[in-house]
Design a protein around this motif. Structure first.
Motif, mmCIF file in Angstrom:
data_model
loop_
_atom_site.group_PDB
_atom_site.id
_atom_site.type_symbol
_atom_site.label_atom_id
_atom_site.label_comp_id
_atom_site.label_asym_id
_atom_site.label_seq_id
_atom_site.Cartn_x
_atom_site.Cartn_y
_atom_site.Cartn_z
ATOM 1 N N PHE A 8 -96.611 54.356 64.346
ATOM 2 C CA PHE A 8 -95.202 53.993 64.166
ATOM 3 C C PHE A 8 -94.310 55.237 64.233
ATOM 4 N N ALA A 9 -94.810 56.295 63.599
ATOM 5 C CA ALA A 9 -94.040 57.533 63.588
ATOM 6 C C ALA A 9 -93.859 58.076 64.989
ATOM 7 N N ALA A 12 -91.368 55.965 66.830
ATOM 8 C CA ALA A 12 -90.008 56.244 66.358
ATOM 9 C C ALA A 12 -89.512 57.579 66.886
ATOM 10 N N MET A 13 -90.394 58.574 66.891
ATOM 11 C CA MET A 13 -89.996 59.896 67.341
ATOM 12 C C MET A 13 -89.592 59.872 68.806
ATOM 13 N N SER A 15 -88.653 57.254 70.531
ATOM 14 C CA SER A 15 -87.437 56.474 70.734
ATOM 15 C C SER A 15 -86.226 57.275 70.310
ATOM 16 N N GLY A 16 -86.407 58.162 69.310
ATOM 17 C CA GLY A 16 -85.260 58.926 68.818
ATOM 18 C C GLY A 16 -84.929 60.096 69.700
ATOM 19 N N LEU A 17 -85.859 60.701 70.309
ATOM 20 C CA LEU A 17 -85.594 61.926 71.042
ATOM 21 C C LEU A 17 -85.503 61.708 72.549
ATOM 22 N N PHE A 19 -84.977 58.746 74.022
ATOM 23 C CA PHE A 19 -84.001 57.737 74.394
ATOM 24 C C PHE A 19 -82.830 57.768 73.413
ATOM 25 N N GLY A 20 -82.434 58.983 73.015
ATOM 26 C CA GLY A 20 -81.314 59.142 72.087
ATOM 27 C C GLY A 20 -80.041 58.600 72.700
ATOM 28 N N GLN A 21 -79.173 58.126 71.855
ATOM 29 C CA GLN A 21 -77.919 57.557 72.335
ATOM 30 C C GLN A 21 -76.778 58.503 72.032
ATOM 31 N N LEU A 22 -75.793 58.497 72.900
ATOM 32 C CA LEU A 22 -74.660 59.404 72.718
ATOM 33 C C LEU A 22 -73.682 58.798 71.717
ATOM 34 N N ILE A 23 -73.679 59.340 70.539
ATOM 35 C CA ILE A 23 -72.678 58.935 69.547
ATOM 36 C C ILE A 23 -72.521 60.089 68.573
ATOM 37 N N PHE B 8 -90.208 62.518 57.576
ATOM 38 C CA PHE B 8 -89.919 62.068 58.928
ATOM 39 C C PHE B 8 -88.963 60.875 58.929
ATOM 40 N N TYR B 15 -80.522 60.608 61.346
ATOM 41 C CA TYR B 15 -80.204 60.858 62.741
ATOM 42 C C TYR B 15 -79.379 59.704 63.330
ATOM 43 N N ALA B 31 -77.376 61.612 77.393
ATOM 44 C CA ALA B 31 -78.089 62.435 76.416
ATOM 45 C C ALA B 31 -77.267 62.465 75.126
ATOM 46 N N ASP B 32 -77.969 62.486 74.017
ATOM 47 C CA ASP B 32 -77.212 62.447 72.763
ATOM 48 C C ASP B 32 -76.654 63.819 72.444
ATOM 49 N N LEU B 207 -66.997 59.681 69.467
ATOM 50 C CA LEU B 207 -67.479 59.709 70.843
ATOM 51 C C LEU B 207 -68.711 58.821 70.902
ATOM 52 N N VAL B 208 -68.713 57.856 71.798
ATOM 53 C CA VAL B 208 -69.854 56.951 71.879
ATOM 54 C C VAL B 208 -70.041 56.486 73.327
ATOM 55 N N GLU B 209 -71.283 56.409 73.727
ATOM 56 C CA GLU B 209 -71.515 55.936 75.096
ATOM 57 C C GLU B 209 -71.369 54.414 75.152
#
Lengths: 261, 210
Positions: A8-9, A12-13, A15-17, A19-23, B8, B15, B31-32, B207-209
């Motif tokens: 799972f970790a 999650a890792m 998906s987080g890095l 496929f990170g989303q811009l926000i 973690f 995050y 990219a974030d 700022l958001v995509e």
């Protein structure tokens, strides 16, 4: 179980890095400090002198037209009043005596109310005024020879404690005692940008002040009185036959601009 | 092992940026800007303070020009798909009524509390890409979390000739400063009807995509 957590970790890792989303968000704090500002601009001679050296002047008095011009700027609702005061409290300070002090009936305790004011324009925010002869100084000076003067109509409000605002039965130049919204205090504004209202020559933030003293003969100051209509001429206050002691007298007129109260 | 996992998960949930208005996107084309290669930089002089202690200020207002500058670098992950939205919203720290500034202290009793539509903002850059670029605007909705769009949600526009288009594709202030940087001016003209006191609001930039 450990394998399950690990899997799972890892999911999650990734998906987080990968496929990170811009926000993202930033912020700014804005503070506003609105300080109460009351500014009174006054144009006037340092000293307004009344010299009575002619019989005609005793009878007719001396008027100083527009000797003082008041201009107001205020960020809050405001009142403006004039107050006469002196070192002695409620009578003129005698600086010099002529003729050796005059006769037996010569009085040196001259009431401050013998100074009359006339303001232009009238007070427009005096709805809560009650019980006085006048709510402001907008009444015309009475004929100096009138047989039955309305005493105190234009007499200056006076006090030994000048920074205590006048009560509801006293005169203000603008505004009045009390805080009835829109009635007892003039709204914030400035003579710099305000425009006269309908029927007005001046704005609510601009006044001219005339001064008058009528000693009369004998010199008893027949128009002196308080705002409740009580005469304060020298004969009424002292005794028949009293008159003003010749000399030099001074008093102080303060114009106080304050937040509506 | 348990400690590692706890750390973690804590990291993972921190995050996930979130806010009342700045909602999580549903796509992952760019990219974030936190762990990735995109950047969302803000320079500002801490608090933006408006001190009104002279009648001239009440009449003419006070303007803080260029108090906030935003610079963006947007990298894309999925080719030809990354587009974004930039907006600002107002926050009164949730005091009530929702249309007023948060009161820190009052100096007097007369007057009205200032409302959120008092503050004016002007957003601009060299190419005029913001919506209503160079024009002072107010938060016309006059309520908590009211939005002003800077680059609204729209079709993808990649850096173009400097023509005022609302560019929302990948690019960088490093190579295209006039389309990926934004300057914000603030102005307040209080007039004479407000209650004397110290007040505060917060302005967020999101700022958001999309």
């Amino acid at each position: 179980m450990k394998k399950c957590f690990l899997s799972f970790a890892l999911v999650a890792m990734f998906s987080g890095l990968s496929f990170g989303q811009l926000i993202d968000e930033k912020n700014v704090t804005v503070t506003m400090d609105l300080q109460p500002v009351l500014q009174l601009h006054m144009t006037t001679p340092d000293q307004v002198d009344f010299v009575f050296d002619d019989i005609r002047e005793y009878y007719s008095g001396i008027i100083k037209y527009a000797a003082t011009i008041l201009k107001v700027s205020s960020s809050v609702t405001w009142d403006l009043y004039a107050v006469g005061t002196s070192q002695a409290g409620t009578i003129w300070d005698q600086q010099m005596t002529y003729s050796g002090g005059g006769g037996a009936n010569a009085i040196s305790a001259l009431p401050l109310s013998c100074l009359e004011l006339h303001q232009y324009e009238a007070n427009r925010y005096d709805a809560n005024a009650a019980g006085g002869t006048a709510t402001d100084y907008s009444g015309l000076f009475q004929d100096a020879q009138t047989a039955a003067p309305v005493v105190g109509q234009n007499s200056i409000f006076y006090s030994a404690t000048p920074y205590t605002a006048p009560g509801v039965d006293q005169k203000y130049i603008q505004g009045h005692s009390g805080t009835v919204a829109g009635d007892d205090g003039a709204p914030g504004g400035s003579y710099l940008i305000a425009s006269p209202g309908v029927g007005q020559d001046f704005t609510d933030y601009y006044f001219t002040i005339d001064y008058r003293i009528v000693p009369g003969l004998p010199a008893i100051f027949p128009f002196a009185g308080d705002n409740l209509g009580n005469a304060e001429d020298l004969e009424t206050v002292n005794a028949a036959g009293a008159y003003a002691n010749p000399g030099v007298y001074t008093m102080n007129v303060k114009y106080i601009l304050l937040e509506d109260q | 092992m348990r400690n590692i996992l706890t750390t973690f998960f804590l990291f993972f949930f921190l995050y996930q940026t979130d806010a009342q208005v700045c909602l999580n996107p549903v796509t992952s084309n760019c990219a974030d800007a936190i762990m990735g290669t995109s950047e969302f930089l803000m320079t500002t002089s801490g608090n933006v303070d408006f001190v009104f202690d002279d009648m001239r200020d009440f009449i003419t207002g006070i303007t803080h020009s260029g108090s906030t500058m935003l610079r963006l670098r947007i990298d894309e992950v999925v080719p030809n798909s990354c587009r974004w939205r930039l907006m600002m919203y107002i926050d009164n720290n949730s005091v009530l009524p929702a249309n007023e500034w948060e009161t820190l202290v009052n100096y007097g009793t007369s007057g009205q509390n200032p409302e959120l539509d008092l503050i004016e903002v002007k957003i601009y850059n060299g190419c005029g890409t913001p919506l209503n670029s160079g024009v002072f605007q107010i938060f016309a909705g006059n309520t908590q979390y009211d939005l002003l769009e800077i680059i609204p949600m729209g079709p993808r526009i990649v850096p173009a000739p400097c023509d005022g288009s609302q560019v929302n594709g990948p690019g960088s202030y490093l190579t295209d400063y006039n389309e990926y940087s934004f300057t914000i001016d603030y102005r307040i003209k209080p007039g004479y009807i407000l209650k004397p006191g110290a007040y505060q609001i917060k302005i967020h930039f999101c700022l958001v995509e999309v």
